[in-house]
Each structure stands twice: as structure tokens, then as C-alpha cells.
Design a protein around this motif. Structure first.
Motif, mmCIF file in Angstrom:
data_model
loop_
_atom_site.group_PDB
_atom_site.id
_atom_site.type_symbol
_atom_site.label_atom_id
_atom_site.label_comp_id
_atom_site.label_asym_id
_atom_site.label_seq_id
_atom_site.Cartn_x
_atom_site.Cartn_y
_atom_site.Cartn_z
ATOM 1 N N PRO A 1 -20.023 12.441 6.853
ATOM 2 C CA PRO A 1 -19.190 12.443 5.639
ATOM 3 C C PRO A 1 -18.457 13.746 5.383
ATOM 4 O O PRO A 1 -17.517 13.785 4.594
ATOM 5 C CB PRO A 1 -20.208 12.152 4.520
ATOM 6 C CG PRO A 1 -21.513 12.646 5.063
ATOM 7 C CD PRO A 1 -21.459 12.401 6.541
ATOM 8 N N GLN A 2 -18.879 14.837 6.042
ATOM 9 C CA GLN A 2 -18.297 16.137 5.777
ATOM 10 C C GLN A 2 -17.296 16.593 6.833
ATOM 11 O O GLN A 2 -16.507 17.504 6.584
ATOM 12 C CB GLN A 2 -19.417 17.189 5.681
ATOM 13 C CG GLN A 2 -20.488 16.864 4.667
ATOM 14 C CD GLN A 2 -19.956 16.791 3.244
ATOM 15 O OE1 GLN A 2 -19.020 17.513 2.887
ATOM 16 N NE2 GLN A 2 -20.523 15.907 2.437
ATOM 17 N N ARG A 3 -17.309 15.993 8.022
ATOM 18 C CA ARG A 3 -16.478 16.466 9.118
ATOM 19 C C ARG A 3 -15.744 15.309 9.761
ATOM 20 O O ARG A 3 -16.129 14.149 9.611
ATOM 21 C CB ARG A 3 -17.337 17.153 10.197
ATOM 22 C CG ARG A 3 -18.255 18.247 9.701
ATOM 23 C CD ARG A 3 -19.244 18.594 10.780
ATOM 24 N NE ARG A 3 -20.227 19.574 10.310
ATOM 25 C CZ ARG A 3 -20.376 20.780 10.813
ATOM 26 N NH1 ARG A 3 -19.592 21.172 11.787
ATOM 27 N NH2 ARG A 3 -21.285 21.603 10.344
ATOM 28 N N PHE B 1 -13.412 4.399 9.347
ATOM 29 C CA PHE B 1 -14.587 3.935 10.065
ATOM 30 C C PHE B 1 -15.102 2.610 9.495
ATOM 31 O O PHE B 1 -15.517 1.722 10.238
ATOM 32 C CB PHE B 1 -15.673 5.015 10.000
ATOM 33 C CG PHE B 1 -16.883 4.732 10.848
ATOM 34 C CD1 PHE B 1 -16.768 4.601 12.226
ATOM 35 C CD2 PHE B 1 -18.144 4.629 10.269
ATOM 36 C CE1 PHE B 1 -17.884 4.366 13.011
ATOM 37 C CE2 PHE B 1 -19.261 4.407 11.054
ATOM 38 C CZ PHE B 1 -19.141 4.267 12.426
ATOM 39 N N GLY B 2 -15.056 2.470 8.179
ATOM 40 C CA GLY B 2 -15.504 1.229 7.558
ATOM 41 C C GLY B 2 -14.663 0.040 7.979
ATOM 42 O O GLY B 2 -15.182 -1.060 8.211
ATOM 43 N N ASP C 1 -22.346 0.909 7.435
ATOM 44 C CA ASP C 1 -22.103 2.320 7.748
ATOM 45 C C ASP C 1 -22.508 2.713 9.153
ATOM 46 O O ASP C 1 -22.517 3.909 9.480
ATOM 47 C CB ASP C 1 -22.838 3.210 6.745
ATOM 48 C CG ASP C 1 -24.350 3.002 6.786
ATOM 49 O OD1 ASP C 1 -24.820 2.062 7.464
ATOM 50 O OD2 ASP C 1 -25.069 3.793 6.138
ATOM 51 N N SER C 2 -22.849 1.756 10.021
ATOM 52 C CA SER C 2 -23.311 2.143 11.347
ATOM 53 C C SER C 2 -23.144 1.018 12.354
ATOM 54 O O SER C 2 -23.064 -0.168 11.986
ATOM 55 C CB SER C 2 -24.781 2.572 11.310
ATOM 56 O OG SER C 2 -25.606 1.469 10.965
#
Length: 491
Positions: free
Chosen positions: A253-255, A211-212, A232-233
Motif C-alpha cells: 500500500p505504500q510503494r 491491482f484490484g 486483495d491477493s
């Protein structure tokens, strides 16, 4: 992944037991004893193999009488890329996923891809286990499930957002497809946020996704006024001008999910907004399949090892991508972005009551069709090309609708003055999300493919790329990123 995957029960069984997210959306697991179908990543205790039946799509499982699981939430699955093995199917799926059947009959869909209605039905059933109308209905119901469980929208608004004009028909279809009324889903999975707050939806993808890296690509091309991109967005203002809305995309961050936050967006806009965000971040990519096709090329294998989560950045709007591609002809990314910012400042639609930095819409084709674009610093020939592009889009002779064949789209583009194959392929790559688009005339691609010797010519680059079909767009991104410095992408 080949469409016959669901028939390969050994592979499906291994992926199911490992809860391998790389297979999410590529097949579905139906359990005979419960009447429920699940994603391969379902956290529930795995059923016995004797009780399991595999299906190539959620619609196929639904048509067989199974209802979606409440734990793994099939509505969050990324779409499969079955088009890899059949260009006609890919075009039909692109149209279907864009909501074509909402306003047109199946016969019109078949005509758009040059098939008869019966031929199209047979193709869908053979490859996906269900016909086009069943896929469309299942898609609407899964969206409704997601909105009921993740948002505070009323049942009426959910029905409208998922394409139902009648609450009674919505309730009947939902009860038939999901095994319970909409109110039961709302009671079981009440959203955490309250009335009046922005909507937040979770968009699944098959890992990996860098994503980054995607945000970095987009940030170098950011146009203040219409978008704001942080580390981050991604934030953007969207139309219509009369009632503009805002969106923000960030990573969970978890999924293996992105979080899509919507503010001031009308319910009926939600399906289109979700589809555009998925396109922008290439969320339906099947990198397992892509990497398998590219890894035989040592240079691309190097790129995959360095950036396994690299995907093809899309664009929010096709006309915007096309304009920016023309602005980027023969200039650097920085110079093209400067020109794009001037264009938006001069001709973009100002929006009242919106936050600073997110208060303009990108210029429409009508706004640029006769504009004196030389005033923003464009050479006369490029200004003429932009006007011709705008006029063609305003007249409807060129559009960026899904489901177009790559070759036909390129032909329509190059018929315009000042647009060659390189620009047309780049537009197809980002605006249409064509996975096989390949701007063979790109100098950086030619240099990378020829290294350490002389760069290849366009014909040689095209010939070299044939073994990577139908995923050449991903090869393009890897080659651009492998170049030092990174300078290959236009605009």
C-alpha cells in the motif's frame, strides 16, 4: 517512452528531481563523483547536474563502470518497453528476459530473430547502450542482489538462482559488477524474516496499477484447485508435480511494488517464477507511453480517465490460456469457467500434501491429446479443437515461448482446426503478452467502436485500430471495460 529519452537530458532532469515513478526503469542516473548509478526515484539527495550522466539501461551504466545504488535498489526497477519502436528488438529482449542466454550463445539469439550476431550487437548497443551478453549478466547480478537483500537464501543458492554454476565465478562477477562481495550485501541488508519461512520479493512497477481491477478480471475466471483469488491477493500452486510450490501476490500500500511470497519453491525456479508473475500482472507496462498513443481516440480517452491503472492481464501458462480461450468460444465467461473447472477436476494432476483449494496442476498437453473431452459437456467440434491444440503443443509445432512475431504465431494457431483469428489474437494477447494483439472479430469491440451507430465489421475495426499501434491490446481492455455490461472477454 521513446528509446531516445535518456538523451533528452531536460526531461530526464525533471523526472529525476521530481522522483517521478512513471519514469522508473526508462533511464538510469549515473553520478560521476560517486561511481554509482540510480533509479529516477532514488531518495538520496540529488547530485549536481554537472555530475550526472544518463543511461538507457542498467547494463549500459554497468558497462561504463558504475555500480548499483544501495538505497534505490535498481534490481527492483520495472523493465523498459523499448520494443515499441522496434519489433525485432522486442523479440530479442523477450527472449533475453526469459533467460535464453543462460543456455544459448548470442549467435543463437540473433538467429532466433533473423539477424546476424553483429547486427544484433549493434542494435542493442544503439538502443540500450550495451550488448545482449552485458544485459544478461547485469540482469543476473541484479537478481542476485535482490535475493541477497530480501531473502534468507544462502549465497550458494543465490548463485544457483541467478544462473551461476560456480561460486567462484559468481563471487568474481558480483564483485566486478557491484563493487563488493556478496557477503557484504548480505551484511548491509539482512532480510527481516528468518530461516525456514517463505521468501518474499518486492516487484516494482511504474504507476498507476489498478491491482484490484486486475484481480477482479482474474477472479471471474478463477479455477479452484490451481488458484485462489481474494479481493486483495492472488494465490496459485505451481509445478513441478514432484515438488510443487505455492505463491501469493499482494500489493504494497505504500510503494509502487507488489509483494511476491514464495513457499516450497526451489531457488533455480525463482527467475522463471518472477518473470511469469511480472507477465501475469503486466508489471513492465509503460502506461505513460500507452496512454499517449491511445488518448487521441475520444472513446479510449474516456476509458483511460475512468481506469488509468488498467493493464493487460496475462496468463501463468500459455497452454492454459489457449485451452481456456477455446473453451470460451461462443459462450459466456461464467460458462467457460465452469467448463475449465470440470476440465481441471477430470484431467488435472492431483498433488499430495498441498492445502485444500491449491492441490492440482492444470492438465498437460499430453493429458488432453486423446482425452474424451465430450464427457465434460463440450460440443464434439470444440472437443476436437482442444485435442488438436493439445497434440500440436505436445509435438512442439505450437508453443508459447517468448520472442515470437505476432503474425507468425497467429498463422500457426489458425492452422489448427477450430481456431480462427479472433481466438489466436486473444491467445497472443494474454499468453504471449503481445501489446499489439487485436481480436478485430470480437463483437463487443465492434459494437463499442461503432456506437452510437451500427457495429463495425472486422475490416473496419482493424482499420480503426491502426492509429493505436503498437498498443492495441490496451485498447481492447479499455473497450471491454467500457462495454455495459462487461461481457467482451472470452472464457
Amino acid at each position: 517512452m521513446d528509446s531516445s529519452l535518456f538523451q533528452d537530458t531536460a526531461t530526464c532532469e525533471r523526472a529525476r528531481l521530481a522522483r517521478d515513478a512513471r519514469f522508473d526503469g526508462l533511464f538510469y542516473t549515473a553520478v560521476r563523483t560517486t561511481g554509482i548509478y540510480c533509479r529516477p526515484v532514488c531518495p538520496a539527495p540529488p547530485p549536481k547536474p554537472a555530475n550526472v550522466q544518463y543511461y538507457p539501461s542498467a547494463a549500459a551504466a554497468s558497462a561504463a563502470g558504475y555500480r548499483p545504488c544501495l538505497r534505490c535498489r535498481p534490481e527492483r526497477s520495472p523493465a523498459a518497453q523499448q520494443q515499441a519502436g522496434d519489433a525485432v528488438l522486442g523479440r530479442a529482449l523477450a527472449l533475453l528476459n526469459a533467460g535464453f542466454l543462460q543456455d544459448h550463445p548470442v549467435g543463437a539469439l540473433a538467429a532466433r530473430v533473423d539477424l546476424g550476431a553483429r547486427q544484433l550487437q549493434r542494435l542493442f548497443v544503439a538502443r540500450l547502450g550495451a550488448g545482449p551478453l552485458q544485459l544478461h549478466t547485469t540482469r543476473r547480478l541484479l537478481l542476485a542482489r535482490q535475493l541477497l537483500s530480501e531473502t534468507h537464501l544462502s549465497v550458494t543458492d543465490v548463485a544457483l538462482a541467478s544462473g551461476f554454476n560456480s561460486i567462484r565465478r559468481f563471487n568474481d562477477a558480483f564483485r566486478t559488477g557491484c563493487g563488493m562481495p556478496p557477503s557484504a550485501i548480505r551484511r548491509q541488508t539482512a532480510p527481516a524474516h528468518g530461516q525456514g519461512q517463505a521468501l518474499v520479493l518486492r516487484l516494482g512497477y511504474r504507476p498507476p496499477l489498478d491491482f484490484g481491477l486486475m484481480l477482479g478480471f482474474l477472479r471471474r475466471r478463477m479455477i479452484p484447485g490451481i488458484e485462489r483469488i481474494e479481493a486483495d491477493s492472488y494465490e496459485r500452486v505451481i509445478g513441478p508435480a514432484q515438488r510443487p510450490g505455492l505463491l501469493r501476490v499482494s500489493a504494497d500500500p505504500q510503494r509502487s511494488e507488489l509483494r511476491l511470497q514464495l513457499d516450497r519453491v526451489e531457488p533455480v525456479q525463482i527467475p522463471q517464477v518472477v518473470a511469469r508473475v511480472r507477465h501475469l500482472f503486466d508489471l513492465d507496462a509503460d502506461l505513460l507511453q500507452v496512454h499517449a498513443a491511445l488518448a487521441s481516440e475520444p472513446l479510449l480517452a474516456q476509458g483511460i480517465a475512468q481506469r488509468p491503472g488498467l493493464r493487460v492481464p496475462g496468463g501463468w501458462d500459455g497452454f492454459e490460456v489457449a485451452v481456456r480461450a477455446v473453451l470460451g468460444q461462443q459462450v459466456s465467461v461464467a460458462a467457460a469457467t465452469t467448463l475449465a473447472r470440470r476440465l481441471v477436476a477430470a484431467y488435472g494432476q492431483p498433488l499430495d500434501g498441498m492445502p485444500a483449494g491449491l492441490d492440482r496442476l492444470f492438465p498437460s498437453p499430453q493429458a488432453l491429446a486423446d482425452a474424451p473431452l465430450e464427457a465434460i459437456g463440450l460440443p464434439r467440434t470444440r472437443a476436437s479443437t482442444l485435442r488438436a491444440l493439445a497434440q500440436a503443443c505436445a509435438a512442439g509445432t505450437l508453443d508459447f515461448a517468448p520472442g515470437q512475431a505476432l503474425e507468425a504465431f497467429v498463422q500457426r494457431c489458425v492452422a489448427l482446426p477450430g481456431i480462427g483469428p479472433w481466438t489466436a489474437q486473444y491467445i497472443a494477447l494474454r499468453a504471449l503478452g503481445q501489446p499489439d494483439a487485436f481480436p478485430a472479430g470480437d463483437l463487443v469491440l465492434q459494437q463499442m467502436l461503432g456506437a452510437p451507430g451500427p457495429r463495425l465489421n472486422q475490416r473496419q475495426a482493424e482499420a480503426r485500430s491502426q492509429r493505436w499501434r503498437p498498443w492495441r491490446a490496451y485498447a481492447v481492455l479499455h473497450l471491454w471495460h467500457l462495454s455495459v455490461p462487461f461481457s467482451g472477454a472470452p472464457e
